[in-house]
Scaffold this active site. Sequence first.
Site, PDB file in Angstrom:
ATOM      1  N   GLU A  49      -1.016  -6.044  -5.993  1.00 38.73           N
ATOM      2  CA  GLU A  49       0.129  -6.523  -5.203  1.00 38.73           C
ATOM      3  C   GLU A  49       0.730  -7.747  -5.880  1.00 38.73           C
ATOM      4  OE1 GLU A  49      -0.870  -7.353  -1.102  1.00 38.73           O
ATOM      5  OE2 GLU A  49       1.241  -7.663  -0.560  1.00 38.73           O
ATOM      6  N   ASN A 196       4.132  -0.298   4.918  1.00 37.43           N
ATOM      7  CA  ASN A 196       2.736  -0.755   4.889  1.00 37.43           C
ATOM      8  C   ASN A 196       2.422  -1.509   6.172  1.00 37.43           C
ATOM      9  OD1 ASN A 196       0.182  -1.935   3.540  1.00 37.43           O
ATOM     10  ND2 ASN A 196       1.333  -3.782   4.070  1.00 37.43           N
ATOM     11  N   GLU A 197       1.258  -1.255   6.721  1.00 36.68           N
ATOM     12  CA  GLU A 197       0.818  -1.950   7.942  1.00 36.68           C
ATOM     13  C   GLU A 197       1.976  -2.111   8.920  1.00 36.68           C
ATOM     14  OE1 GLU A 197      -1.603  -5.445   7.186  1.00 36.68           O
ATOM     15  OE2 GLU A 197      -3.170  -4.214   6.273  1.00 36.68           O
ATOM     16  N   TYR A 263     -10.840  -4.430   6.430  1.00 34.62           N
ATOM     17  CA  TYR A 263     -11.452  -5.477   5.601  1.00 34.62           C
ATOM     18  C   TYR A 263     -12.768  -5.933   6.222  1.00 34.62           C
ATOM     19  CZ  TYR A 263      -7.236  -5.894   2.795  1.00 34.62           C
ATOM     20  OH  TYR A 263      -6.208  -5.629   1.925  1.00 34.62           O
ATOM     21  N   GLU A 320      -6.484   0.239   1.699  1.00 37.54           N
ATOM     22  CA  GLU A 320      -6.875  -1.178   1.539  1.00 37.54           C
ATOM     23  C   GLU A 320      -8.237  -1.352   2.184  1.00 37.54           C
ATOM     24  OE1 GLU A 320      -4.150  -4.343   2.630  1.00 37.54           O
ATOM     25  OE2 GLU A 320      -2.449  -3.160   1.895  1.00 37.54           O
ATOM     26  N   GLN A 369      -8.377  -6.455  -4.165  1.00 38.77           N
ATOM     27  CA  GLN A 369      -7.382  -5.924  -5.076  1.00 38.77           C
ATOM     28  C   GLN A 369      -7.921  -5.982  -6.510  1.00 38.77           C
ATOM     29  OE1 GLN A 369      -3.425  -7.547  -4.440  1.00 38.77           O
ATOM     30  NE2 GLN A 369      -3.566  -7.298  -2.226  1.00 38.77           N
TER      31      GLN A 369
HETATM   32  O1  AHR Z   1      -4.463  -7.234   0.563  1.00 39.14           O
HETATM   33  C1  AHR Z   1      -3.848  -8.323   1.173  1.00 39.14           C
HETATM   34  C2  AHR Z   1      -3.005  -7.935   2.383  1.00 39.14           C
HETATM   35  O2  AHR Z   1      -3.818  -7.430   3.382  1.00 39.14           O
HETATM   36  C3  AHR Z   1      -1.984  -6.844   2.173  1.00 39.14           C
HETATM   37  O3  AHR Z   1      -0.803  -7.317   1.643  1.00 39.14           O
HETATM   38  C4  AHR Z   1      -1.767  -6.347   3.565  1.00 39.14           C
HETATM   39  O4  AHR Z   1      -1.381  -4.990   3.606  1.00 39.14           O
HETATM   40  C5  AHR Z   1      -3.095  -6.595   4.248  1.00 39.14           C
HETATM   41  O5  AHR Z   1      -2.947  -7.203   5.462  1.00 39.14           O
END
Ligand code: AHR
Length: 517
Positions: A49, A196-197, A263, A320, A369
């Site tokens: 990103e 995205n999201e 995450y 992600e 990432q």
């Molecule tokens: O990976 C960092 C961020 O986490 C991304 O930009 C977003 O999609 C997520 O919230």
Amino acid sequence: MQAFKSTLVALGVMAAFASSQALAQVSVRVDTAKPGAVINKNVYGQFAEHLGTGIYEGLWVGPDSRIPNTRGWRNDVVGALKALHVPLVRWPGGCFADEYHWKDGIGPRNKRPVSVNTNWGGVPETNAVGTHEFFDLAEMLGADAYVNGNLGTGTPQEMAEWVEYMTSTGQSTLAQLRARNGHPQPFKVAYFAIGNEAWGCGGNMKPEYYTSLYNHYTTFLKAPKERMPKLIASGGTGDDTAWTDVLSRDAGRVTDGISFHYYTLPTGEWDKKGAAVGFPESEWFSTVQRTLRMEDFIRKNVAVLDKNDPKKKIGFYVDEWGTWYDVEQGTNPGFLFQRNTLRDAVVAALNFNIFHAHAERVRMTNIAQMVNVLQAMIITDKNRMLLTPTYYAYQMYIPFQDATSLPVTLANNTTYGANGQGVPGISASAARAKDGKVYVALVNTNPREATDVTLDVAGQAAGTVRGQVLTADAMDAHNTFQNPQAIKPAPFSASASGGKLTVKVPAKAVMVLAVEG
Ligand code: AHR
């Protein structure tokens, strides 16, 4: 640690992190007669990103840099990523994608507008890396391109024109513009995502509203049939399966995959996530425990897909995932820079084993990432670069790319953790790789105790296994620029004796072994 110890004492829980079975012997059986789904190589996909030094400095230094580069991409980092067999790269975001206007990133670099990266640190975005540069990187890596479109602040026209610019040929005005910008041949866009999201930084939408927009925007995405990218809908996160449900019912016809983000935060709290290094054992445990929730999330979403899409056309793309810690002190908080330790390698391997078990639907994942951001493969500092334990986990698992998954049964598994809160001590996965060999991956989540595993492949003790093990004395072992080889895989082999093959899996370790005879 002291506070945590006191809590345990207060609860009367002694030896909270001891294994439930001393001198355990876990049995792992691999059934070669019942091959499962192919583990799509894109399960090992990456994500780059426009965030912090993830692209600028970490990958891109520009053609005039003194750091050795090829057309602006740094040779050391590209070389290391090539060795990782990166199958796919997602770009340009993330949250950044929904504020990215592709026309800012084409044409002569010195004439491109400078914008502000409002999501990540408010720093200037030079647009030096745009569409042509990204495809150059993907081509150098031999990776497929996954381009994430802008739904949040773009228009159907802007998105449609980007797809046309990348894929069209002949007399199209945009194809001619692409040719004038140096690329007469169309680019190969393997995947294209619509936002995205959408539930968060992509527009704070509800699934029904996003699904309508998805159908609206995708109506206008056109490309020659053989170059039409596979389309990805932006899905949900965590426990919520509503996004998968609504999308698979109402947008299924044109959706190759529905994305999902999760995450792993050691504490589960966004305000105080936990440290990347120097953490207590309680946070080793909670990190393992929280990352294993991925299994439940996938299972629930796959159940929804099985109901709405019984022909299994739609993939479940975890585009992600990874660890997210408190940002490294002294760095820009918007750059999401964190160090990467043995714990991250264990997290990666546990997730790989989960993804393999759901290979039929989980056909792509993208760790967040690739370089310098969150759970990165590589960390750079100006002209220096180091490989992280996560890099080595990816490297060790290369044989699983496009391998055929094989059922694994664990018996007598150990438990690691506090009473009633334990996690499985051993995680295992197996597959027959393209080289014809059976590979077995073993992860020991217990940071204190080695575990003996007896391995039985197709009803027989394997003769010899050979491969690599990644472990260290400290839970937070990591590489630094002073000591870049502090943690790396070591060779490992074991042979059967008396008709039994026992593998001693060290504490806090990741192993990948090829079965030889
Ligand atoms: O990976 C960092 C961020 O986490 C991304 O930009 C977003 O999609 C997520 O919230």
